[in-house]
Design a protein around this motif. Sequence first.
Motif, PDB file in Angstrom:
ATOM      1  N   SER A 121       0.827  -1.221   0.000  1.00 30.48           N
ATOM      2  CA  SER A 121       0.000   0.000   0.000  1.00 30.48           C
ATOM      3  C   SER A 121       0.854   1.261   0.000  1.00 30.48           C
ATOM      4  O   SER A 121       0.343   2.365   0.176  1.00 30.48           O
ATOM      5  N   ALA A 122       2.162   1.102  -0.185  1.00 30.24           N
ATOM      6  CA  ALA A 122       3.091   2.230  -0.057  1.00 30.24           C
ATOM      7  C   ALA A 122       2.779   3.354  -1.030  1.00 30.24           C
ATOM      8  O   ALA A 122       2.825   4.535  -0.678  1.00 30.24           O
ATOM      9  N   GLU A 123       2.474   2.996  -2.272  1.00 30.63           N
ATOM     10  CA  GLU A 123       2.238   4.045  -3.266  1.00 30.63           C
ATOM     11  C   GLU A 123       1.028   4.893  -2.885  1.00 30.63           C
ATOM     12  O   GLU A 123       1.030   6.116  -3.051  1.00 30.63           O
ATOM     13  N   GLY A 124       0.003   4.254  -2.350  1.00 25.57           N
ATOM     14  CA  GLY A 124      -1.172   5.004  -1.916  1.00 25.57           C
ATOM     15  C   GLY A 124      -0.854   5.947  -0.775  1.00 25.57           C
ATOM     16  O   GLY A 124      -1.310   7.100  -0.751  1.00 25.57           O
ATOM     17  N   ARG A 125      -0.045   5.476   0.184  1.00 25.11           N
ATOM     18  CA  ARG A 125       0.339   6.325   1.315  1.00 25.11           C
ATOM     19  C   ARG A 125       1.186   7.498   0.855  1.00 25.11           C
ATOM     20  O   ARG A 125       0.999   8.638   1.300  1.00 25.11           O
ATOM     21  N   ALA A 126       2.129   7.228  -0.052  1.00 24.77           N
ATOM     22  CA  ALA A 126       2.991   8.296  -0.566  1.00 24.77           C
ATOM     23  C   ALA A 126       2.167   9.339  -1.316  1.00 24.77           C
ATOM     24  O   ALA A 126       2.392  10.551  -1.179  1.00 24.77           O
ATOM     25  N   SER A 127       1.209   8.873  -2.098  1.00 22.45           N
ATOM     26  CA  SER A 127       0.372   9.790  -2.862  1.00 22.45           C
ATOM     27  C   SER A 127      -0.475  10.665  -1.939  1.00 22.45           C
ATOM     28  O   SER A 127      -0.642  11.871  -2.187  1.00 22.45           O
ATOM     29  N   THR A 128      -0.972  10.088  -0.856  1.00 17.76           N
ATOM     30  CA  THR A 128      -1.787  10.848   0.102  1.00 17.76           C
ATOM     31  C   THR A 128      -0.970  11.972   0.735  1.00 17.76           C
ATOM     32  O   THR A 128      -1.456  13.098   0.905  1.00 17.76           O
ATOM     33  N   ILE A 129       0.278  11.682   1.088  1.00 20.66           N
ATOM     34  CA  ILE A 129       1.152  12.692   1.696  1.00 20.66           C
ATOM     35  C   ILE A 129       1.440  13.802   0.693  1.00 20.66           C
ATOM     36  O   ILE A 129       1.353  14.998   1.024  1.00 20.66           O
ATOM     37  N   LEU A 130       1.788  13.432  -0.536  1.00 23.17           N
ATOM     38  CA  LEU A 130       2.068  14.445  -1.550  1.00 23.17           C
ATOM     39  C   LEU A 130       0.839  15.308  -1.820  1.00 23.17           C
ATOM     40  O   LEU A 130       0.947  16.526  -1.989  1.00 23.17           O
ATOM     41  N   LYS A 131      -0.325  14.689  -1.846  1.00 17.26           N
ATOM     42  CA  LYS A 131      -1.558  15.453  -2.087  1.00 17.26           C
ATOM     43  C   LYS A 131      -1.795  16.421  -0.939  1.00 17.26           C
ATOM     44  O   LYS A 131      -2.201  17.573  -1.160  1.00 17.26           O
ATOM     45  N   GLY A 132      -1.544  15.986   0.289  1.00 18.97           N
ATOM     46  CA  GLY A 132      -1.723  16.859   1.437  1.00 18.97           C
ATOM     47  C   GLY A 132      -0.811  18.064   1.396  1.00 18.97           C
ATOM     48  O   GLY A 132      -1.156  19.141   1.900  1.00 18.97           O
ATOM     49  N   LEU A 133       0.361  17.909   0.783  1.00 19.82           N
ATOM     50  CA  LEU A 133       1.325  19.004   0.686  1.00 19.82           C
ATOM     51  C   LEU A 133       1.157  19.809  -0.592  1.00 19.82           C
ATOM     52  O   LEU A 133       1.995  20.662  -0.910  1.00 19.82           O
ATOM     53  N   GLY A 134       0.070  19.541  -1.342  1.00 21.78           N
ATOM     54  CA  GLY A 134      -0.277  20.431  -2.448  1.00 21.78           C
ATOM     55  C   GLY A 134      -0.037  19.919  -3.845  1.00 21.78           C
ATOM     56  O   GLY A 134      -0.182  20.670  -4.816  1.00 21.78           O
ATOM     57  N   PHE A 135       0.337  18.636  -4.026  1.00 23.23           N
ATOM     58  CA  PHE A 135       0.623  18.101  -5.352  1.00 23.23           C
ATOM     59  C   PHE A 135      -0.574  17.311  -5.889  1.00 23.23           C
ATOM     60  O   PHE A 135      -1.085  16.416  -5.213  1.00 23.23           O
ATOM     61  N   THR A 136      -0.989  17.632  -7.099  1.00 20.05           N
ATOM     62  CA  THR A 136      -2.083  16.887  -7.718  1.00 20.05           C
ATOM     63  C   THR A 136      -1.580  15.525  -8.192  1.00 20.05           C
ATOM     64  O   THR A 136      -0.371  15.270  -8.248  1.00 20.05           O
ATOM     65  N   ASP A 137      -2.530  14.638  -8.544  1.00 18.31           N
ATOM     66  CA  ASP A 137      -2.154  13.310  -9.043  1.00 18.31           C
ATOM     67  C   ASP A 137      -1.265  13.432 -10.276  1.00 18.31           C
ATOM     68  O   ASP A 137      -0.295  12.674 -10.441  1.00 18.31           O
ATOM     69  N   GLU A 138      -1.576  14.375 -11.139  1.00 20.13           N
ATOM     70  CA  GLU A 138      -0.787  14.557 -12.364  1.00 20.13           C
ATOM     71  C   GLU A 138       0.619  15.029 -12.039  1.00 20.13           C
ATOM     72  O   GLU A 138       1.610  14.537 -12.606  1.00 20.13           O
ATOM     73  N   GLU A 139       0.740  15.969 -11.102  1.00 19.89           N
ATOM     74  CA  GLU A 139       2.056  16.502 -10.729  1.00 19.89           C
ATOM     75  C   GLU A 139       2.925  15.440 -10.069  1.00 19.89           C
ATOM     76  O   GLU A 139       4.151  15.466 -10.205  1.00 19.89           O
ATOM     77  N   GLN A 140       2.313  14.489  -9.369  1.00 19.34           N
ATOM     78  CA  GLN A 140       3.085  13.445  -8.702  1.00 19.34           C
ATOM     79  C   GLN A 140       3.832  12.557  -9.683  1.00 19.34           C
ATOM     80  O   GLN A 140       4.829  11.926  -9.317  1.00 19.34           O
ATOM     81  N   ARG A 141       3.373  12.505 -10.922  1.00 20.91           N
ATOM     82  CA  ARG A 141       4.040  11.689 -11.947  1.00 20.91           C
ATOM     83  C   ARG A 141       5.080  12.490 -12.728  1.00 20.91           C
ATOM     84  O   ARG A 141       5.787  11.937 -13.564  1.00 20.91           O
ATOM     85  N   MET A 142       5.171  13.790 -12.433  1.00 17.78           N
ATOM     86  CA  MET A 142       6.130  14.643 -13.132  1.00 17.78           C
ATOM     87  C   MET A 142       7.513  14.544 -12.485  1.00 17.78           C
ATOM     88  O   MET A 142       7.627  14.201 -11.300  1.00 17.78           O
ATOM     89  N   PRO A 143       8.582  14.852 -13.247  1.00 11.65           N
ATOM     90  CA  PRO A 143       9.940  14.782 -12.676  1.00 11.65           C
ATOM     91  C   PRO A 143      10.204  15.930 -11.709  1.00 11.65           C
ATOM     92  O   PRO A 143       9.596  17.004 -11.819  1.00 11.65           O
ATOM     93  N   CYS A 144      11.119  15.722 -10.785  1.00 17.13           N
ATOM     94  CA  CYS A 144      11.474  16.760  -9.803  1.00 17.13           C
ATOM     95  C   CYS A 144      12.003  18.019 -10.487  1.00 17.13           C
ATOM     96  O   CYS A 144      11.835  19.133  -9.973  1.00 17.13           O
ATOM     97  N   SER A 145      12.651  17.850 -11.629  1.00 14.88           N
ATOM     98  CA  SER A 145      13.233  18.986 -12.349  1.00 14.88           C
ATOM     99  C   SER A 145      12.182  19.987 -12.805  1.00 14.88           C
ATOM    100  O   SER A 145      12.502  21.128 -13.133  1.00 14.88           O
ATOM    101  N   ALA A 146      10.899  19.584 -12.820  1.00 14.59           N
ATOM    102  CA  ALA A 146       9.828  20.475 -13.280  1.00 14.59           C
ATOM    103  C   ALA A 146       9.395  21.454 -12.193  1.00 14.59           C
ATOM    104  O   ALA A 146       8.570  22.330 -12.453  1.00 14.59           O
ATOM    105  N   PHE A 147       9.970  21.331 -10.972  1.00 14.13           N
ATOM    106  CA  PHE A 147       9.507  22.144  -9.854  1.00 14.13           C
ATOM    107  C   PHE A 147      10.633  23.012  -9.297  1.00 14.13           C
ATOM    108  O   PHE A 147      11.813  22.651  -9.375  1.00 14.13           O
ATOM    109  N   SER A 148      10.240  24.152  -8.725  1.00 11.94           N
ATOM    110  CA  SER A 148      11.215  25.079  -8.139  1.00 11.94           C
ATOM    111  C   SER A 148      11.722  24.547  -6.801  1.00 11.94           C
ATOM    112  O   SER A 148      11.212  23.560  -6.267  1.00 11.94           O
ATOM    113  N   GLY A 149      12.715  25.260  -6.249  1.00 15.78           N
ATOM    114  CA  GLY A 149      13.326  24.821  -4.998  1.00 15.78           C
ATOM    115  C   GLY A 149      12.347  24.702  -3.851  1.00 15.78           C
ATOM    116  O   GLY A 149      12.386  23.747  -3.081  1.00 15.78           O
ATOM    117  N   GLY A 150      11.428  25.674  -3.722  1.00 12.67           N
ATOM    118  CA  GLY A 150      10.454  25.623  -2.645  1.00 12.67           C
ATOM    119  C   GLY A 150       9.548  24.414  -2.734  1.00 12.67           C
ATOM    120  O   GLY A 150       9.228  23.780  -1.726  1.00 12.67           O
TER     121      GLY A 150
END
Length: 617
Positions: A121-150
Amino acid sequence: MLKISDITYSVEGRTLLEHTSVTIPTGHKVGLVGRNGTGKTTLFRIIRGEMVLDTGTISLPRGWKIGGVSQEVPGNEVSLIDTVLRADAEREALLAEADTATDPMRIAEVQTRLADIDAWSAEGRASTILKGLGFTDEEQRMPCSAFSGGWRMRVALAAVLFSEPDLLLLDEPTNYLDLEGALWLEAYIAKYPHTVLIVSHDRELLNRSVGGILHLENKGLIYYTGTYDQFARQRSEKIALLTSAAKKQDAKREHLQKFVDRFKAKASKAKQAQSRVKALEKMETIRVPADAARTVFTFPEPEELSPPIISVEGGAVGYGNTIVLHDLNLRIDQDDRIALLGRNGEGKSTLSKMLSNRLELARGTMVTSNKLRIGFFAQHQVDELRIEETPLEHLLRERAEEGQAKLRARLAGFGLGADQADTAVGRLSGGQKARLSLLLATLPAPHLLILDEPTNHLDIESREALVEALTAYSGAVILVSHDMHLLSMVADRLWLVKGGHVKPFDDDLDSYRRMLLTPEKPANTNKPAAPKVVKPTRDEILALRADARKNEERVAKINDMRDKLAKKLADPALYEDARIGELATWNKKYAEVMDGLSRAESMWMASLEKLEKAEKA
């Protein structure tokens, strides 16, 4: 438990911690507070073993994992979700071993451990945390390089939360979160299953998420049970008692000194005088903690302008051909205190830039008072300070005609004394840099002050001083902040930026908080709304298919393992008396594999049901 015993630590001749001890019980959530520069971050580094103590020890239970956000995630091509999943090193290693292991006993051990840590169930837990911190499902599949330092700092925070260390060390985690992310983190920390030590100057977080406060002051650590407000009350009472005791001691000291001064030369009183001298020498001075918070900020007062100072009619604003906000009909008077609410990306920063003339209207009109002066503060301005220059040199570049004496007085009014005034900005603390940026923003005595996250890096005393200064300030204030305490104390109007519009929010901040934390709550209408069917995208269906295949492959692997164990158990020689102990071991492994198979099959069936629903939608 975390046990700190008689520790002392010095750096560059300055002692930060001196013979201090404290114990944090297992499972407790504790806020570490203290003025900027007292050594809170240093204490974290000591706990992690990055620094060597002068004296004392720090002990943890054997096998405990320590986790914290030390730096942002690199801007590589790994997706956000995979970056977070990789933070659980044990799970990664076990999954890799599961693909290569050939020994039946080891395979059984690996699968059992994967089941124990709920690896599937790890992927579901990881996705829930990322969503709580403001990342949409689509953004979670994007590379880290697409985001700023903050934003990458948020990923780093998500990674450490997902790894669930036994001791979680968080140093100002809300500094790179918006209000929504900060509220989510409050709730997450409160439910976190292990020990948490968090450095924060966010009163609301410390009131809602922790059950103890560790105060670092005068080189020592004192543990208080309760929330921050309870700590503040206990400390105020303690200071009042110390102040009273100090006054009594001063009176006694003065009385003894007068006796010594009067009779030290008289032979008949020499012994009595000498005994009082010894009493004075033995008297340990009662020290009352200094409280300089009330004089940290002194805002210059602007002259009064006729209302409104800003009026917008039929406004639309955006970037290029993309309109972010439209149908803007706004009015700002000089006595307004406005908080901008809204999720990240809705346009709060765009509105702030428009009102400060940093972004032109695409449509409509904006009328401003002729003499209107606007002060603007945002975190990027702190980063743009010239690190090789001193605060005094920054002010001289802006107001050389005022002379050094007056400029030094201005710096002192923002808590930057003589030492800081002549120190290169690169050597100042984050809070000192923030004060300098605030001073530069208010230097022209603006009629409108726009503040975007002004409390980042400020300690609680400085935040309280900022509240006092803004309350006394005679200009208009527009606030964007994740600090609910600041918003509740300063703002008297709330604007909600949502769906391309800016509208008054007629409820209070507590209602807004509840709305954010329970977004699924249906609207209160007489007729229940019909459920909205959302057709899954092609990528979502492909992801579900991939998940079903993975689960099917997992079932096949465990079935193969079961067959190997069954073959082993079918060997008659295993049932001889001499091998009864070995038989028990193999029977236990077989039971574990069958349990793992049952779980894997359940997950497979669940993934097939999800896929079937998605394909029929």
